[in-house]
Motif scaffolding. Structure first.
Motif, PDB file in Angstrom:
ATOM      1  N   LEU A   1     -21.360  34.609  69.664  1.00  0.00           N
ATOM      2  CA  LEU A   1     -20.778  35.831  70.999  1.00  0.00           C
ATOM      3  C   LEU A   1     -21.310  35.450  71.930  1.00  0.00           C
ATOM      4  O   LEU A   1     -20.323  35.231  73.212  1.00  0.00           O
ATOM      5  CB  LEU A   1     -22.420  37.155  70.565  1.00  0.00           C
ATOM      6  N   ARG A   2     -22.691  34.489  72.090  1.00  0.00           N
ATOM      7  CA  ARG A   2     -22.822  33.493  73.722  1.00  0.00           C
ATOM      8  C   ARG A   2     -21.741  32.819  74.025  1.00  0.00           C
ATOM      9  O   ARG A   2     -21.320  32.806  75.153  1.00  0.00           O
ATOM     10  CB  ARG A   2     -24.424  32.374  73.473  1.00  0.00           C
ATOM     11  N   PRO A   3     -21.610  31.297  73.249  1.00  0.00           N
ATOM     12  CA  PRO A   3     -20.264  30.803  73.440  1.00  0.00           C
ATOM     13  C   PRO A   3     -18.580  31.619  74.080  1.00  0.00           C
ATOM     14  O   PRO A   3     -18.270  31.136  74.841  1.00  0.00           O
ATOM     15  CB  PRO A   3     -19.538  30.566  72.282  1.00  0.00           C
ATOM     16  N   ARG A   4     -18.432  32.928  72.785  1.00  0.00           N
ATOM     17  CA  ARG A   4     -16.906  33.695  73.849  1.00  0.00           C
ATOM     18  C   ARG A   4     -17.722  34.196  74.627  1.00  0.00           C
ATOM     19  O   ARG A   4     -16.742  34.324  75.721  1.00  0.00           O
ATOM     20  CB  ARG A   4     -17.289  34.744  72.818  1.00  0.00           C
TER      21      ARG A   4
ATOM     22  N   THR B   1     -26.037  24.680  84.056  1.00  0.00           N
ATOM     23  CA  THR B   1     -27.323  24.574  83.061  1.00  0.00           C
ATOM     24  C   THR B   1     -28.883  25.088  83.276  1.00  0.00           C
ATOM     25  O   THR B   1     -29.232  25.283  82.787  1.00  0.00           O
ATOM     26  CB  THR B   1     -27.224  22.935  83.300  1.00  0.00           C
ATOM     27  N   ARG B   2     -29.494  24.834  84.547  1.00  0.00           N
ATOM     28  CA  ARG B   2     -30.549  25.575  85.335  1.00  0.00           C
ATOM     29  C   ARG B   2     -30.557  27.118  85.020  1.00  0.00           C
ATOM     30  O   ARG B   2     -31.464  27.048  84.952  1.00  0.00           O
ATOM     31  CB  ARG B   2     -30.024  25.155  86.787  1.00  0.00           C
ATOM     32  N   THR B   3     -29.221  27.475  85.149  1.00  0.00           N
ATOM     33  CA  THR B   3     -29.446  28.963  84.625  1.00  0.00           C
ATOM     34  C   THR B   3     -29.067  29.552  83.488  1.00  0.00           C
ATOM     35  O   THR B   3     -30.080  30.079  83.026  1.00  0.00           O
ATOM     36  CB  THR B   3     -27.836  29.780  85.419  1.00  0.00           C
ATOM     37  N   VAL B   4     -28.801  28.425  82.367  1.00  0.00           N
ATOM     38  CA  VAL B   4     -29.559  28.469  81.361  1.00  0.00           C
ATOM     39  C   VAL B   4     -30.687  28.274  80.982  1.00  0.00           C
ATOM     40  O   VAL B   4     -31.835  28.251  80.613  1.00  0.00           O
ATOM     41  CB  VAL B   4     -28.590  28.132  79.877  1.00  0.00           C
ATOM     42  N   ALA B   5     -31.053  27.453  80.989  1.00  0.00           N
ATOM     43  CA  ALA B   5     -32.480  26.560  81.037  1.00  0.00           C
ATOM     44  C   ALA B   5     -33.774  28.219  81.138  1.00  0.00           C
ATOM     45  O   ALA B   5     -34.772  28.027  81.197  1.00  0.00           O
ATOM     46  CB  ALA B   5     -32.868  25.499  82.224  1.00  0.00           C
ATOM     47  N   ALA B   6     -33.689  28.513  82.667  1.00  0.00           N
ATOM     48  CA  ALA B   6     -34.077  29.427  83.265  1.00  0.00           C
ATOM     49  C   ALA B   6     -34.040  31.050  82.434  1.00  0.00           C
ATOM     50  O   ALA B   6     -34.985  31.849  82.477  1.00  0.00           O
ATOM     51  CB  ALA B   6     -33.670  29.755  84.738  1.00  0.00           C
ATOM     52  N   ALA B   7     -33.147  31.717  81.671  1.00  0.00           N
ATOM     53  CA  ALA B   7     -33.167  32.660  80.826  1.00  0.00           C
ATOM     54  C   ALA B   7     -33.155  31.908  79.540  1.00  0.00           C
ATOM     55  O   ALA B   7     -34.453  33.031  78.976  1.00  0.00           O
ATOM     56  CB  ALA B   7     -31.778  32.280  80.500  1.00  0.00           C
ATOM     57  N   VAL B   8     -33.797  31.335  79.501  1.00  0.00           N
ATOM     58  CA  VAL B   8     -34.407  30.385  77.918  1.00  0.00           C
ATOM     59  C   VAL B   8     -35.719  30.784  78.149  1.00  0.00           C
ATOM     60  O   VAL B   8     -36.372  30.561  77.311  1.00  0.00           O
ATOM     61  CB  VAL B   8     -34.470  28.330  78.098  1.00  0.00           C
ATOM     62  N   LYS B   9     -36.326  29.919  79.539  1.00  0.00           N
ATOM     63  CA  LYS B   9     -37.757  30.741  79.737  1.00  0.00           C
ATOM     64  C   LYS B   9     -38.040  31.787  79.762  1.00  0.00           C
ATOM     65  O   LYS B   9     -39.379  31.884  79.242  1.00  0.00           O
ATOM     66  CB  LYS B   9     -37.950  30.298  80.818  1.00  0.00           C
TER      67      LYS B   9
ATOM     68  N   SER C   1     -32.992  19.935  72.439  1.00  0.00           N
ATOM     69  CA  SER C   1     -32.393  18.366  73.265  1.00  0.00           C
ATOM     70  C   SER C   1     -30.781  18.859  72.627  1.00  0.00           C
ATOM     71  O   SER C   1     -30.284  18.031  74.061  1.00  0.00           O
ATOM     72  CB  SER C   1     -32.983  17.710  72.458  1.00  0.00           C
ATOM     73  N   THR C   2     -29.772  18.813  72.035  1.00  0.00           N
ATOM     74  CA  THR C   2     -28.827  18.276  71.648  1.00  0.00           C
ATOM     75  C   THR C   2     -28.152  19.933  72.575  1.00  0.00           C
ATOM     76  O   THR C   2     -27.039  19.597  73.263  1.00  0.00           O
ATOM     77  CB  THR C   2     -27.756  18.942  70.046  1.00  0.00           C
ATOM     78  N   ALA C   3     -28.668  21.252  72.321  1.00  0.00           N
ATOM     79  CA  ALA C   3     -27.616  21.787  73.580  1.00  0.00           C
ATOM     80  C   ALA C   3     -27.453  21.504  75.117  1.00  0.00           C
ATOM     81  O   ALA C   3     -26.486  21.673  76.119  1.00  0.00           O
ATOM     82  CB  ALA C   3     -29.167  23.265  73.742  1.00  0.00           C
ATOM     83  N   TYR C   4     -28.459  20.704  75.612  1.00  0.00           N
ATOM     84  CA  TYR C   4     -28.476  20.705  76.443  1.00  0.00           C
ATOM     85  C   TYR C   4     -27.508  19.470  77.104  1.00  0.00           C
ATOM     86  O   TYR C   4     -26.721  19.055  78.146  1.00  0.00           O
ATOM     87  CB  TYR C   4     -30.499  20.095  77.869  1.00  0.00           C
ATOM     88  N   GLU C   5     -27.795  18.332  76.035  1.00  0.00           N
ATOM     89  CA  GLU C   5     -26.873  17.669  75.905  1.00  0.00           C
ATOM     90  C   GLU C   5     -25.390  17.607  76.422  1.00  0.00           C
ATOM     91  O   GLU C   5     -24.238  17.224  77.059  1.00  0.00           O
ATOM     92  CB  GLU C   5     -26.760  16.556  74.668  1.00  0.00           C
TER      93      GLU C   5
ATOM     94  N   GLU D   1     -24.560  27.985  71.550  1.00  0.00           N
ATOM     95  CA  GLU D   1     -25.250  28.733  70.283  1.00  0.00           C
ATOM     96  C   GLU D   1     -26.595  27.244  69.881  1.00  0.00           C
ATOM     97  O   GLU D   1     -27.218  27.621  69.189  1.00  0.00           O
ATOM     98  CB  GLU D   1     -23.832  28.088  69.425  1.00  0.00           C
ATOM     99  N   CYS D   2     -26.269  26.512  70.154  1.00  0.00           N
ATOM    100  CA  CYS D   2     -27.172  25.518  69.604  1.00  0.00           C
ATOM    101  C   CYS D   2     -28.553  26.143  70.386  1.00  0.00           C
ATOM    102  O   CYS D   2     -29.716  26.197  69.985  1.00  0.00           O
ATOM    103  CB  CYS D   2     -27.174  23.808  70.270  1.00  0.00           C
ATOM    104  N   MET D   3     -28.469  26.001  71.354  1.00  0.00           N
ATOM    105  CA  MET D   3     -30.091  26.451  72.694  1.00  0.00           C
ATOM    106  C   MET D   3     -29.908  28.111  71.245  1.00  0.00           C
ATOM    107  O   MET D   3     -31.449  28.139  71.568  1.00  0.00           O
ATOM    108  CB  MET D   3     -29.739  27.157  73.951  1.00  0.00           C
ATOM    109  N   HIS D   4     -28.879  28.940  71.095  1.00  0.00           N
ATOM    110  CA  HIS D   4     -29.326  30.028  70.127  1.00  0.00           C
ATOM    111  C   HIS D   4     -30.027  29.887  69.618  1.00  0.00           C
ATOM    112  O   HIS D   4     -31.663  30.528  68.999  1.00  0.00           O
ATOM    113  CB  HIS D   4     -28.424  31.232  70.971  1.00  0.00           C
ATOM    114  N   VAL D   5     -28.957  29.007  68.230  1.00  0.00           N
ATOM    115  CA  VAL D   5     -30.715  29.165  67.260  1.00  0.00           C
ATOM    116  C   VAL D   5     -31.291  28.157  67.461  1.00  0.00           C
ATOM    117  O   VAL D   5     -32.704  28.406  66.787  1.00  0.00           O
ATOM    118  CB  VAL D   5     -28.840  28.199  66.435  1.00  0.00           C
TER     119      VAL D   5
END
Length: 336
Positions: A56-59, A149-157, A126-130, A83-87
């Motif tokens: 879903l997130r990639p789509r 990428t910063r937007t995603v990092a903030a969401a992961v926090k 780590s693979t996700a950020y790469e 998707e890597c980050m989600h998993v």
């Protein structure tokens, strides 16, 4: 990418990027990202990531980009990184929840042990950020990629903080509905919103469109999670969908039942959160209470309400097939 004369750029992209096509491309990119290493970490990462889930997130990321005129082929690596980050968060969440299954198979913690599951989750993060940062190789400008990428990092926090808060209310039937909705917004809504916002950022969308897509994603995430919490009680849960029941997690439908049920059923509900009934028995009794109190229907209606808010946010965007695809999710994810 060639563009058909008179076709909106988002339509030109979306015309050959339907749900099945996007999923196939993302799955292929995921396979490339994790490679074929046969060491323990490589095997554990592939086992958690492939075959993929709903993606879903990639789509959301790719269709959001297309909806504001972006080229989705430039977003593929970033979307796979999501998707890597989600998993990765799921692998860690399964350790916290002591979940024995994920997607109908043994969870990473169950299969490989807690230590390997935690390390493999870190590896996938780590693979996700790469993968996200590699979007510059597809021709996207560095500033856009960094900001996305910063937007995603903030969401992961926000996601991690919400998972921590969730552990604090476990077995607590006095927890407020407001608190649980805040947890859902952080645990699920944040990354949904970031996926959409990142797509807009990478496509260089105007601020108003970026904000609309972020709101759309967060509200859709709320609807999706409330619906997901209902699945164990409507006979539609995937294998492993009873973890919240086993952990006596006060989900939205449970709290709605608490506030609407009879005094007798409230006593039964409170007993369930205190005793050591097996999961099957607890699930059966909870299903009876939730259905009888009207909480199942009420939670379903609440999910539809958040889906409606998501659709309203899309009205800010120009008409396109990509926007239509996003709008369709507000129905299929809530009333499949």
């Amino acid at each position: 990418m060639t563009t058909t004369p008179g076709l909106h750029p988002a339509d030109a992209a979306q015309s050959s990027w339907d749900s099945r096509t996007v999923n196939e491309l993302v799955a292929g990119e995921l396979g490339r990202l994790v490679g074929a290493e046969e060491d323990l970490m490589g095997v554990a990462c592939r086992d958690a990531l492939l075959p993929p889930g709903k993606l879903l997130r990639p789509r959301l990321c790719m269709w959001s980009a297309a909806a504001v005129g972006g080229r989705m082929e430039q977003i593929l690596s970033f979307a796979a990184g999501l998707e890597c980050m989600h998993v990765a968060t799921l692998m860690h969440d399964d350790v916290v929840d002591r979940a024995p299954e994920r997607r109908g198979r043994p969870s990473s913690a169950e299969h490989f042990g807690i230590s390997v599951a935690l390390m493999a989750g870190d590896g996938l993060a780590s693979t996700a950020y790469e993968a996200m940062l590699a979007s510059t190789d597809a021709g996207l400008p560095d500033p856009r990629v960094v900001r996305a990428t910063r937007t995603v990092a903030a969401a992961v926090k926000r996601t991690v903080a919400a998972i921590a808060e969730e552990t604090l209310v476990r077995e607590d039937l006095s927890c407020t509905l407001t608190k649980v909705l805040e947890i859902i917004r952080g645990k699920t809504g944040a990354l949904f919103g970031a996926a959409c916002q990142a797509g807009a950022i990478l496509a260089d969308a105007p601020a108003a469109h970026e904000d609309a897509l972020r709101i759309f994603g967060e509200e859709l995430g709320m609807a999706f999670q409330i619906r997901d919490d209902l699945l164990p009680y409507i006979g539609a849960a995937e294998s492993g969908g009873l973890t919240d029941v086993a952990n006596r997690q006060p989900t939205v439908p449970v709290l709605l039942a608490r506030d609407a049920t009879s005094a007798q059923d409230l006593d039964r509900l409170q007993e369930l959160f205190l005793d050591d009934s097996d999961t099957v028995t607890a699930h059966r009794l909870l299903a009876q209470i939730l259905t009888g109190s009207g909480a199942v229907d009420q939670a379903a209606e609440m999910a539809r309400g958040y889906a409606a808010k998501a659709r309203e946010a899309l009205a800010e965007l120009p008409p396109s097939q990509a926007r239509d695809a996003l709008e369709a999710l507000t129905v299929t994810l809530v009333d499949p």
